[in-house]
Design a protein around this motif. Structure first.
Motif, short mmCIF file in Angstrom:
data_model
loop_
_atom_site.label_atom_id
_atom_site.label_comp_id
_atom_site.label_asym_id
_atom_site.label_seq_id
_atom_site.Cartn_x
_atom_site.Cartn_y
_atom_site.Cartn_z
N HIS A 65 0.84 -1.20 0.00
CA HIS A 65 0.00 0.00 0.00
C HIS A 65 0.87 1.25 0.00
O HIS A 65 2.07 1.18 0.32
N GLU A 84 -5.04 1.25 3.53
CA GLU A 84 -4.60 0.12 4.36
C GLU A 84 -4.55 0.51 5.83
O GLU A 84 -4.87 -0.27 6.71
N GLU A 85 -4.11 1.73 6.11
CA GLU A 85 -3.89 2.11 7.50
C GLU A 85 -5.17 2.50 8.22
O GLU A 85 -5.20 2.55 9.45
N ASP A 116 6.71 1.82 5.49
CA ASP A 116 5.52 1.00 5.73
C ASP A 116 4.56 1.15 4.55
O ASP A 116 3.86 2.15 4.45
ZN LIG Z 1 1.84 -1.50 6.05
#
Ligand SMILES: [Zn+2]
Length: 400
Positions: free
Chosen positions: A77, A122-123, A88
């Motif tokens: 992502h 995603e988060e 991330d």
């Molecule tokens: Zn991630």
């Protein structure tokens, strides 16, 4: 390959970057749009066929996705938590594109189609539910629920989608997309420091085994608004005092049960410096290796909230997610039998797909700080390139 990796990394670097060196890349914002456009451009430059699914996740296909043999998807992502790190998510997307380059440069011709995927939202930083993109297409979250989620400004996901040029009525479970995906491998920066503490020579990359059970809960605590100067302490009903007790209670319960619990977000009403809080919402994130222990932690917080006249509402819950054992072993053996195998306390789209029955696996790249969801999150460039090599090897193994 390395120069392409650097070029892509450099292009993403300024997008959504804030003063402290962290990133604010939230779903369906201008930054998100820029990232999606960047991804589309990289895919177009490689001649990959870009398809947006029913929740706006971007799938770029190398080969005909409807051809014989279901595809292998790789990716991650591009969105972030508030003031999140650079790695991330983007590390997985950039590494996937670089792996495609490496395979092509070597003249490799895959026997099954390959997709590079950029999962949206995603988060859950904006609307509060993590992995919204993968949850909706797999049916783990209904379209109605997703569309009615609101951000801190009261904007619903339906409104945000419309503002981003998407048709809210179109979103939902997407069997056509899922049918194309035979397996999924997500490369991700490690979000702890297990690898950093192992033998440096053999631990730049690990294979994922499972994701801890985890969830999010909202705690609503009542009070009575009144003047901060003229209301005697004895006459107050202060929702913030209840919130403080809940926050400390969550910590104590997590300690007692061997889990982790975090209260990283509060909403205070009316929100004035000189007004006694009439309502505080506290969000609880709780996780642990053992499901019963996480449940016991949350139950203790619920009892504390109810004792204070409040309520606790579950916003999401995901039990232990085991990645496909055979696939994980195949990855490890393709890389090096010494490759470490790791469980993780962080949720991922790979977990959502695994739960939906798609054989999924993860690769983790060493993070020397062990920090994530913060500007301190880091991976050495050499380790990033080792991650690309590992992903390239895995894709070759799975599509030969
Ligand atoms: Zn991630």
């Amino acid at each position: 390959m390395s120069s392409e990796f650097d070029r892509m990394w450099g292009a993403l670097d300024p997008v959504g970057r804030v003063g402290n060196g962290g990133y604010r890349r939230f779903a369906w914002t201008a930054e998100d749009h820029t990232l999606r456009e960047w991804f589309a451009g990289e895919c177009a430059a490689r001649g990959l066929d870009l398809v947006e699914d029913r929740m706006g996740n971007q799938w770029a296909w190398w080969g005909d996705p409807d051809a014989e043999g279901r595809g292998l998807a790789i990716g991650s992502h591009l969105d972030s938590v508030p003031d999140g790190g650079a790695y991330d998510g983007p590390l997985g997307v950039v590494s996937s594109l670089a792996a495609v380059d490496a395979l092509r440069d070597s003249g490799f011709r895959p026997a099954r189609p390959i997709a590079v995927v950029n999962f949206g939202d995603e988060e859950g930083a904006r609307f509060g539910v993590a992995c919204a993109g993968s949850r909706v297409i797999t049916g783990a979250m209904t379209a109605d629920r997703a569309l009615s989620l609101t951000d801190a400004d009261g904007i619903s996901m339906a409104q945000a989608l419309r503002a981003a040029g998407r048709e809210p009525s179109r979103i939902g479970r997407d069997d056509e997309t899922l049918r194309r995906v035979g397996s999924f491998v997500e490369l991700h920066v490690e979000q702890g420091r297990v690898l950093a503490d192992l033998d440096p020579a053999t631990s730049a990359v690990a294979v994922g085994t499972d994701i801890w059970p985890h969830g999010r809960w909202r705690i609503d605590l009542p009070g009575v608004a009144n003047h901060a100067g003229t209301t005697a302490l004895a006459d107050r009903s202060d929702a913030m005092l209840s919130a403080a007790q809940v926050v400390l209670g969550a910590r104590a319960a997590a300690t007692a049960n061997g889990c982790v619990a975090t209260t990283g977000k509060l909403q205070v009403e009316p929100g004035g410096v000189n007004a006694i809080p009439s309502h505080v919402r506290v969000w609880l994130d709780a996780r642990g290796a053992d499901e019963a222990a996480v449940r016991a932690t949350v139950d203790a917080v619920r009892r504390e909230a109810e004792r204070l006249g409040g309520t606790l509402t579950e916003e999401s819950w995901t039990g232990t997610t085991r990645f496909d054992g055979d696939l994980a072993l195949r990855l490890r053996d393709a890389l090096d039998p010494q490759t470490p195998m790791l469980g993780t306390g962080a949720g991922h789209d790979a977990g959502v797909l695994a739960t939906a029955g798609i054989p999924s696996a993860m690769l983790f790249v060493r993070n020397p700080t062990g920090v994530s969801h913060s500007p301190e999150e880091f991976a050495e460039r050499d380790d990033c390139l080792r991650g690309v090599d590992a992903l390239t090897t895995v894709v070759r193994e799975l599509t030969s």
